[in-house]
Scaffold this active site. Structure first.
Site, mmCIF file in Angstrom:
data_model
loop_
_atom_site.group_PDB
_atom_site.id
_atom_site.type_symbol
_atom_site.label_atom_id
_atom_site.label_comp_id
_atom_site.label_asym_id
_atom_site.label_seq_id
_atom_site.Cartn_x
_atom_site.Cartn_y
_atom_site.Cartn_z
ATOM 1 C CB SER A 152 -16.734 -24.949 -15.432
ATOM 2 O OG SER A 152 -16.776 -23.645 -15.485
ATOM 3 C CE1 TYR A 165 -11.413 -23.724 -15.510
ATOM 4 C CE2 TYR A 165 -13.584 -22.217 -16.541
ATOM 5 C CZ TYR A 165 -12.750 -23.123 -14.602
ATOM 6 O OH TYR A 165 -13.177 -24.017 -13.932
#
Length: 313
Positions: A152, A165
């Site tokens: 990401s 995350y």
């Protein structure tokens, strides 16, 4: 598919790929781009309705149905079984795309062990399980081969609600950038893909928290708040476009695949901060020598040489 994309596709026609989390979102976009390139596919899934919708897409295109494998990417035995299924079905496997993940956010200072274990277990542990399970079969196969780990933009850009995350994506980034040097001598490409905002339902991850990780330290978020957060994803890139950019990056042997152009200012700011943090002083000759040996070893590894500890001193 454009003429240029058709050129990329020819290099992968007939190759066997296994993609995790492949019946929704980015995973589905990758599967569709790979299918358009003539690849043979094995797709992992969790939800039966999503699997059925994906099967209908393949039928509508006149493509062969993928080998669907129900898989929790944190299940190591299940992952090992999946690798055997793919090889038994196709005879070999050439491409692994570790895509499955959860997008869960909350203040890191309030996180529980369950928050860490769940998010890291899926986002980083799932990649580890894919590599351990599939790399032996990929090494044993022949021809064009590649590993893509999808992280990401959070692998570069942390945020106040995304501590765990972000940690998981930083971990995938570090692992992949190192793994690239190890796979080069085997003739296997390796790419880190870091997408940004994409039109997916990733925001629903918090609604799918497993019972075994139920003790969260994050404040409770209402369905209405999550739905409002989900409206941001409607502005995202089409997952199929992400898939085609991954196919292009694989073809070019890119170590890093960035799909979204809007993060130039972030990278410029990060670069300036890093350079400003370096001490303005001379380094001793011994340390300079060791760092040059490291740089030389990295270049040699990318060219296909196996690097040993003795090469670093």
């Amino acid at each position: 598919m454009s003429e240029q994309a058709e050129g990329w596709a020819k290099e992968w026609e007939g190759r066997v790929a296994f993609i995790t989390g492949a019946v929704t979102g980015i995973g589905l976009g990758v599967a569709q781009a790979f299918a358009d390139a003539g690849m043979k596919l094995a797709l992992s899934y969790r939800n039966e309705d999503d699997k059925a919708a994906t099967a209908r897409w393949f039928e509508s295109k006149g493509y062969d149905q993928p080998l669907f494998i129900k898989l929790d990417v944190t299940d190591r035995e299940g992952f090992a079984k999946a690798a055997r299924q793919v090889v038994d079905h196709f005879g070999e496997v050439h491409v692994l795309v570790n895509n499955a993940g959860v997008s869960v956010f909350g203040p890191t200072d309030e996180a529980s062990y369950d928050d860490y274990d769940w998010i890291m277990g899926v986002n980083f542990g799932g990649v580890v399980n894919g590599l351990v399970s599939f790399l032996p079969a990929i090494k044993a196969s022949e021809g064009r081969r590649h590993v893509v780990n999808i992280a990401s933009m959070a692998a570069f850009l942390p945020g106040p609600q995304a501590g765990i995350y972000t940690a998981s994506k930083f971990a995938v980034r570090g692992l992949t950038e190192s793994l690239r040097y190890n796979l080069a001598p085997h003739g296997i490409g390796c790419s880190l893909c870091c997408p940004a905002l994409t039109r997916t339902n990733a925001w629903t991850s918090a609604m799918k928290r497993p019972d075994g990780f139920g003790e969260s330290g994050f404040p409770e978020t209402s369905d209405e708040q999550l739905a409002q957060f989900g409206t941001a994803f409607e502005e995202g890139m089409d997952p199929y476009e992400v898939g085609t950019k991954i196919l292009r990056g694989m073809t070019r042997q890119d170590g890093l695949i960035l799909t979204h152009p809007e993060h130039g200012p972030d990278f410029e700011e990060n670069h300036a901060k890093i350079m400003a943090a370096l001490p303005d002083e001379e380094a001793p000759a011994g340390r300079l020598k060791i760092e040059q040996l490291r740089r030389d070893a990295m270049k040699a590894a990318e060219e296909g040489l196996i690097i040993k500890l003795d090469d670093l001193t």
